[in-house]
Scaffold this motif. Structure first.
Motif, PDB file in Angstrom:
ATOM      1  N   LEU A  72      15.145   5.017   0.714  1.00 15.84           N
ATOM      2  CA  LEU A  72      14.878   3.786  -0.030  1.00 15.84           C
ATOM      3  C   LEU A  72      14.516   4.083  -1.492  1.00 15.84           C
ATOM      4  CD1 LEU A  72      14.690   0.701   0.450  1.00 15.84           C
ATOM      5  CD2 LEU A  72      12.287   1.021   0.959  1.00 15.84           C
ATOM      6  N   PHE A  73      14.022   5.285  -1.753  1.00 13.27           N
ATOM      7  CA  PHE A  73      13.677   5.654  -3.130  1.00 13.27           C
ATOM      8  C   PHE A  73      14.911   5.761  -4.018  1.00 13.27           C
ATOM      9  CE2 PHE A  73       9.831   7.271  -0.964  1.00 13.27           C
ATOM     10  CZ  PHE A  73       8.881   6.561  -1.697  1.00 13.27           C
ATOM     11  N   ASN A  74      16.084   5.886  -3.417  1.00 16.65           N
ATOM     12  CA  ASN A  74      17.324   5.961  -4.196  1.00 16.65           C
ATOM     13  C   ASN A  74      17.848   4.592  -4.597  1.00 16.65           C
ATOM     14  OD1 ASN A  74      17.385   8.783  -4.011  1.00 16.65           O
ATOM     15  ND2 ASN A  74      18.399   8.684  -2.022  1.00 16.65           N
ATOM     16  N   ASP A  75      17.301   3.515  -3.993  1.00 12.38           N
ATOM     17  CA  ASP A  75      17.718   2.153  -4.340  1.00 12.38           C
ATOM     18  C   ASP A  75      17.123   1.751  -5.684  1.00 12.38           C
ATOM     19  OD1 ASP A  75      18.934   2.131  -1.888  1.00 12.38           O
ATOM     20  OD2 ASP A  75      17.535   0.725  -0.958  1.00 12.38           O
ATOM     21  N   ASP A  76      17.746   0.769  -6.307  1.00 10.67           N
ATOM     22  CA  ASP A  76      17.214   0.249  -7.562  1.00 10.67           C
ATOM     23  C   ASP A  76      15.892  -0.456  -7.295  1.00 10.67           C
ATOM     24  OD1 ASP A  76      19.339   1.135  -9.102  1.00 10.67           O
ATOM     25  OD2 ASP A  76      20.503  -0.701  -8.754  1.00 10.67           O
ATOM     26  N   PRO A  77      14.944  -0.323  -8.232  1.00 10.83           N
ATOM     27  CA  PRO A  77      13.658  -1.007  -8.053  1.00 10.83           C
ATOM     28  C   PRO A  77      13.822  -2.523  -8.110  1.00 10.83           C
ATOM     29  CG  PRO A  77      13.650   0.400 -10.023  1.00 10.83           C
ATOM     30  CD  PRO A  77      15.007   0.472  -9.427  1.00 10.83           C
ATOM     31  N   SER A  78      12.870  -3.219  -7.499  1.00 10.75           N
ATOM     32  CA  SER A  78      12.838  -4.680  -7.584  1.00 10.75           C
ATOM     33  C   SER A  78      12.513  -5.056  -9.020  1.00 10.75           C
ATOM     34  CB  SER A  78      11.755  -5.247  -6.663  1.00 10.75           C
ATOM     35  OG  SER A  78      11.947  -4.792  -5.345  1.00 10.75           O
ATOM     36  N   SER A  79      12.898  -6.251  -9.419  1.00 11.18           N
ATOM     37  CA  SER A  79      12.599  -6.671 -10.794  1.00 11.18           C
ATOM     38  C   SER A  79      11.093  -6.804 -10.961  1.00 11.18           C
ATOM     39  CB  SER A  79      13.292  -7.991 -11.120  1.00 11.18           C
ATOM     40  OG  SER A  79      12.673  -9.045 -10.430  1.00 11.18           O
ATOM     41  N   ALA A  80      10.604  -6.368 -12.080  1.00 12.50           N
ATOM     42  CA  ALA A  80       9.165  -6.378 -12.361  1.00 12.50           C
ATOM     43  C   ALA A  80       8.795  -7.567 -13.232  1.00 12.50           C
ATOM     44  CB  ALA A  80       8.770  -5.076 -13.032  1.00 12.50           C
ATOM     45  N   SER A  81       9.221  -8.740 -12.813  1.00 17.38           N
ATOM     46  CA  SER A  81       8.937  -9.927 -13.610  1.00 17.38           C
ATOM     47  C   SER A  81       7.504 -10.389 -13.363  1.00 17.38           C
ATOM     48  CB  SER A  81       9.919 -11.042 -13.259  1.00 17.38           C
ATOM     49  OG  SER A  81       9.806 -11.363 -11.893  1.00 17.38           O
ATOM     50  N   GLY A  82       6.993 -11.133 -14.301  1.00 12.61           N
ATOM     51  CA  GLY A  82       5.644 -11.662 -14.175  1.00 12.61           C
ATOM     52  C   GLY A  82       4.616 -10.723 -14.776  1.00 12.61           C
ATOM     53  N   SER A  83       3.383 -11.198 -14.795  1.00 20.96           N
ATOM     54  CA  SER A  83       2.296 -10.408 -15.358  1.00 20.96           C
ATOM     55  C   SER A  83       1.876  -9.324 -14.381  1.00 20.96           C
ATOM     56  CB  SER A  83       1.114 -11.319 -15.680  1.00 20.96           C
ATOM     57  OG  SER A  83       0.594 -11.858 -14.473  1.00 20.96           O
ATOM     58  N   TRP A  84       1.069  -8.396 -14.864  1.00 16.89           N
ATOM     59  CA  TRP A  84       0.646  -7.288 -14.015  1.00 16.89           C
ATOM     60  C   TRP A  84      -0.161  -7.788 -12.822  1.00 16.89           C
ATOM     61  CZ3 TRP A  84      -4.272  -6.279 -12.625  1.00 16.89           C
ATOM     62  CH2 TRP A  84      -5.288  -6.877 -13.370  1.00 16.89           C
ATOM     63  N   ASN A  85      -0.979  -8.846 -13.021  1.00 18.34           N
ATOM     64  CA  ASN A  85      -1.795  -9.321 -11.895  1.00 18.34           C
ATOM     65  C   ASN A  85      -0.956 -10.043 -10.846  1.00 18.34           C
ATOM     66  OD1 ASN A  85      -1.496 -11.513 -13.605  1.00 18.34           O
ATOM     67  ND2 ASN A  85      -3.609 -12.234 -13.379  1.00 18.34           N
TER      68      ASN A  85
END
Length: 159
Positions: A72-85
């Protein structure tokens, strides 16, 4: 129901082995407890048998599933939308499920973000906790030492 000797995962805490099932009186109330020795650190925890379903305990995965998880580490990361919290809450919710795939997604996604910018304290702790949970399960699934499991995870996650 779990039995003595079962290898289990306790969400947000990691993997361990059920050493005993005992009846204990705590605060004047008798209950059955699972006595679990955690695979990392020399920690033993007690969980009331009546609350096992609510806590999301599960058996560790089989070796084939663990290989799929590491891929699973070879898959593209999920989108990191939104604030850090918002991201923190979403990732914490994923980890609370106890699902090994979701925990791995948290590691993959936060590792990717950390390569682009510094993580805040909360996200750093969440990433470290997620890694420890996966390492603890790797130890039991593969029958290896913590150092080997850490190396295997770091190689798979490209850390």
């Amino acid at each position: 129901m779990f039995q003595v000797g079962d290898k289990i995962v306790y969400p947000l805490h990691g993997a361990g082995v059920i050493e005993a099932i005992e009846e204990k009186e705590i605060l004047g109330k008798k209950q059955r407890y699972y006595i679990i020795h955690m695979s990392l650190g020399n920690v033993q925890i007690m969980i009331p048998a009546a609350k096992i379903d609510d806590m999301g305990l599960r058996h560790i995965v089989d070796p084939d599933t663990m290989e799929d998880v590491l891929l699973l580490f070879n898959d593209d990361p999920s989108s990191a939308s939104g604030s850090w919290n918002q991201r923190f809450r979403m990732n914490l919710d994923k980890m609370k499920t106890g699902d090994i795939y979701k925990t791995t997604e948290v590691i993959r996604d936060l590792t990717q973000i950390s390569k682009e910018k510094a993580l805040g304290t909360g996200e750093k702790k969440l990433l470290d906790n997620a890694k420890q949970i996966l390492i603890s399960e790797l130890v039991l699934v593969k029958g290896i030492e913590e150092e080997q499991a850490t190396r295997l995870l770091n190689e798979a996650a490209h850390c």
